[in-house]
Design a protein around this motif. Sequence first.
Motif, PDB file in Angstrom:
ATOM      1  N   ARG A   1      29.694  42.648  43.218  1.00 24.83           N
ATOM      2  CA  ARG A   1      29.153  43.356  42.472  1.00 24.83           C
ATOM      3  C   ARG A   1      27.994  42.490  41.604  1.00 24.83           C
ATOM      4  O   ARG A   1      28.364  41.002  41.349  1.00 24.83           O
ATOM      5  CB  ARG A   1      29.735  44.151  41.505  1.00 24.83           C
ATOM      6  CG  ARG A   1      30.832  43.488  40.831  1.00 24.83           C
ATOM      7  CD  ARG A   1      31.935  44.376  39.992  1.00 24.83           C
ATOM      8  NE  ARG A   1      31.219  45.300  39.033  1.00 24.83           N
ATOM      9  CZ  ARG A   1      31.909  46.489  38.770  1.00 24.83           C
ATOM     10  NH1 ARG A   1      33.244  46.626  38.941  1.00 24.83           N
ATOM     11  NH2 ARG A   1      31.178  47.429  37.932  1.00 24.83           N
TER      12      ARG A   1
ATOM     13  N   TYR B   1      29.780  38.783  41.258  1.00 22.77           N
ATOM     14  CA  TYR B   1      31.416  38.845  41.414  1.00 22.77           C
ATOM     15  C   TYR B   1      31.783  39.551  42.687  1.00 22.77           C
ATOM     16  O   TYR B   1      31.187  39.938  43.308  1.00 22.77           O
ATOM     17  CB  TYR B   1      32.022  39.728  40.473  1.00 22.77           C
ATOM     18  CG  TYR B   1      31.649  39.492  38.849  1.00 22.77           C
ATOM     19  CD1 TYR B   1      32.510  38.802  37.985  1.00 22.77           C
ATOM     20  CD2 TYR B   1      30.197  39.605  38.338  1.00 22.77           C
ATOM     21  CE1 TYR B   1      32.226  38.403  36.586  1.00 22.77           C
ATOM     22  CE2 TYR B   1      30.011  39.469  36.960  1.00 22.77           C
ATOM     23  CZ  TYR B   1      30.891  38.642  36.232  1.00 22.77           C
ATOM     24  OH  TYR B   1      30.686  38.338  34.877  1.00 22.77           O
ATOM     25  N   TYR B   2      33.196  38.891  43.078  1.00 22.25           N
ATOM     26  CA  TYR B   2      33.797  39.371  44.109  1.00 22.25           C
ATOM     27  C   TYR B   2      35.165  39.670  43.724  1.00 22.25           C
ATOM     28  O   TYR B   2      35.678  39.476  42.584  1.00 22.25           O
ATOM     29  CB  TYR B   2      34.028  38.308  45.263  1.00 22.25           C
ATOM     30  CG  TYR B   2      34.920  37.364  44.975  1.00 22.25           C
ATOM     31  CD1 TYR B   2      36.252  37.180  45.388  1.00 22.25           C
ATOM     32  CD2 TYR B   2      34.449  36.119  44.333  1.00 22.25           C
ATOM     33  CE1 TYR B   2      37.094  36.017  45.116  1.00 22.25           C
ATOM     34  CE2 TYR B   2      35.395  34.963  44.063  1.00 22.25           C
ATOM     35  CZ  TYR B   2      36.338  35.066  44.387  1.00 22.25           C
ATOM     36  OH  TYR B   2      37.326  34.074  44.342  1.00 22.25           O
ATOM     37  N   GLU B   3      35.555  40.873  44.634  1.00 23.10           N
ATOM     38  CA  GLU B   3      36.979  41.462  44.018  1.00 23.10           C
ATOM     39  C   GLU B   3      37.999  40.849  44.753  1.00 23.10           C
ATOM     40  O   GLU B   3      38.087  40.714  45.731  1.00 23.10           O
ATOM     41  CB  GLU B   3      36.953  42.873  44.106  1.00 23.10           C
ATOM     42  CG  GLU B   3      38.064  43.759  43.793  1.00 23.10           C
ATOM     43  CD  GLU B   3      38.048  45.175  44.201  1.00 23.10           C
ATOM     44  OE1 GLU B   3      38.470  46.006  43.358  1.00 23.10           O
ATOM     45  OE2 GLU B   3      37.504  45.732  45.213  1.00 23.10           O
TER      46      GLU B   3
ATOM     47  N   TRP C   1      38.331  40.972  39.081  1.00 24.23           N
ATOM     48  CA  TRP C   1      37.018  40.370  39.709  1.00 24.23           C
ATOM     49  C   TRP C   1      36.862  39.063  39.306  1.00 24.23           C
ATOM     50  O   TRP C   1      37.619  38.494  38.085  1.00 24.23           O
ATOM     51  CB  TRP C   1      35.787  41.291  39.078  1.00 24.23           C
ATOM     52  CG  TRP C   1      35.741  42.627  39.563  1.00 24.23           C
ATOM     53  CD1 TRP C   1      36.396  43.765  39.113  1.00 24.23           C
ATOM     54  CD2 TRP C   1      35.138  43.104  40.707  1.00 24.23           C
ATOM     55  NE1 TRP C   1      36.076  44.903  40.011  1.00 24.23           N
ATOM     56  CE2 TRP C   1      35.342  44.465  40.826  1.00 24.23           C
ATOM     57  CE3 TRP C   1      34.252  42.297  41.514  1.00 24.23           C
ATOM     58  CZ2 TRP C   1      34.804  45.290  42.032  1.00 24.23           C
ATOM     59  CZ3 TRP C   1      33.725  43.175  42.611  1.00 24.23           C
ATOM     60  CH2 TRP C   1      33.862  44.507  42.917  1.00 24.23           C
TER      61      TRP C   1
ATOM     62  N   ARG D   1      35.464  41.917  51.496  1.00 25.10           N
ATOM     63  CA  ARG D   1      35.534  41.981  50.122  1.00 25.10           C
ATOM     64  C   ARG D   1      34.596  42.506  49.206  1.00 25.10           C
ATOM     65  O   ARG D   1      33.280  42.596  49.770  1.00 25.10           O
ATOM     66  CB  ARG D   1      35.745  40.710  49.172  1.00 25.10           C
ATOM     67  CG  ARG D   1      36.870  39.548  49.699  1.00 25.10           C
ATOM     68  CD  ARG D   1      36.973  38.343  49.020  1.00 25.10           C
ATOM     69  NE  ARG D   1      37.834  37.475  49.588  1.00 25.10           N
ATOM     70  CZ  ARG D   1      37.864  36.094  49.262  1.00 25.10           C
ATOM     71  NH1 ARG D   1      36.875  35.826  48.483  1.00 25.10           N
ATOM     72  NH2 ARG D   1      38.675  35.418  49.688  1.00 25.10           N
ATOM     73  N   LYS D   2      34.817  43.434  48.482  1.00 21.64           N
ATOM     74  CA  LYS D   2      33.541  44.002  47.339  1.00 21.64           C
ATOM     75  C   LYS D   2      32.887  43.131  46.566  1.00 21.64           C
ATOM     76  O   LYS D   2      33.571  41.976  46.284  1.00 21.64           O
ATOM     77  CB  LYS D   2      34.175  45.292  46.502  1.00 21.64           C
ATOM     78  CG  LYS D   2      34.627  46.356  47.332  1.00 21.64           C
ATOM     79  CD  LYS D   2      35.144  47.613  46.596  1.00 21.64           C
ATOM     80  CE  LYS D   2      35.478  48.621  47.211  1.00 21.64           C
ATOM     81  NZ  LYS D   2      36.251  49.657  46.163  1.00 21.64           N
TER      82      LYS D   2
ATOM     83  N   SER E   1      36.470  39.041  33.762  1.00 19.34           N
ATOM     84  CA  SER E   1      37.016  38.424  35.238  1.00 19.34           C
ATOM     85  C   SER E   1      38.188  37.572  35.143  1.00 19.34           C
ATOM     86  O   SER E   1      38.621  37.046  34.042  1.00 19.34           O
ATOM     87  CB  SER E   1      35.499  37.509  35.576  1.00 19.34           C
ATOM     88  OG  SER E   1      35.462  36.358  34.937  1.00 19.34           O
TER      89      SER E   1
ATOM     90  N   THR F   1      40.946  42.964  49.507  1.00 24.37           N
ATOM     91  CA  THR F   1      40.814  42.197  48.416  1.00 24.37           C
ATOM     92  C   THR F   1      41.620  40.848  48.104  1.00 24.37           C
ATOM     93  O   THR F   1      41.940  40.428  46.820  1.00 24.37           O
ATOM     94  CB  THR F   1      41.555  43.183  47.126  1.00 24.37           C
ATOM     95  OG1 THR F   1      42.726  43.428  47.502  1.00 24.37           O
ATOM     96  CG2 THR F   1      40.542  44.413  47.249  1.00 24.37           C
TER      97      THR F   1
END
Length: 227
Positions: free
Chosen positions: A135, A75-77, A82, A132-133, A143, A172
């Motif tokens: 995970r 996933y990306y934030e 997400w 971007r974060k 999501s 973000t």
Amino acid sequence: MAEQYCAVCLEKYDHPTKLPCGHIFCFLCAKGIAQLNKTCAMCRNVIPNDYFNNPDVISQEKNTEENCNQEYQWYYEGRNGWWKYNQASNCYLEETYNKGEKEGSLLIAGNLYHIDFERNVQVRVNDQRKTRKIRRETPLFPSKGIAGIVINNSINGEELQSDDHNDANDVTSIDEQNIPHANNSIGNSSDDSNDYEDSFNEMVRNLSVVTLREQESPNDIPETENA
């Protein structure tokens, strides 16, 4: 949909999207085209600025041949939560991660991004502000959608609608999702970014030239060119 391959990336359609002119591309290829020159690569009709606020995303059955390990999802934030990477990108990230690699790379709508598995971030190579974060979770992790496309479940089935993105904002922002590129990590040099962005742009330009030539008849060619 008779044609199953995108004319830009030459891969099977990933969330095929019909532009107002009627031509179909992968959702992310269409976004790359729009960002590059604002016109369709096949006919050069203008793509409206607000088109991706509500694109015509064609429903598509999942390709079981492209399935990878579905135990985990990347996933990306974004600004509002997400988002899932699309299937091909998820496979690339999972395979690279399982190999013990510390970094990787993805081409996203014509822009090269560096993936840092140690810091769990994604950074645009030619603009370090676009970060971007990321995970790794189970597929059931909450999501907003897939590949920047909002997915709403309804009685009639799955509805797709693009989120209203603006990458000019903070880290973000969620204006783009990921198109997988090479299977090897290539670092974060600006030279690499230019090379891969140029490759995407060249594909779009070549497609435009070839398509226009096919549409022309000998009578359309000026006499000076016939001489």
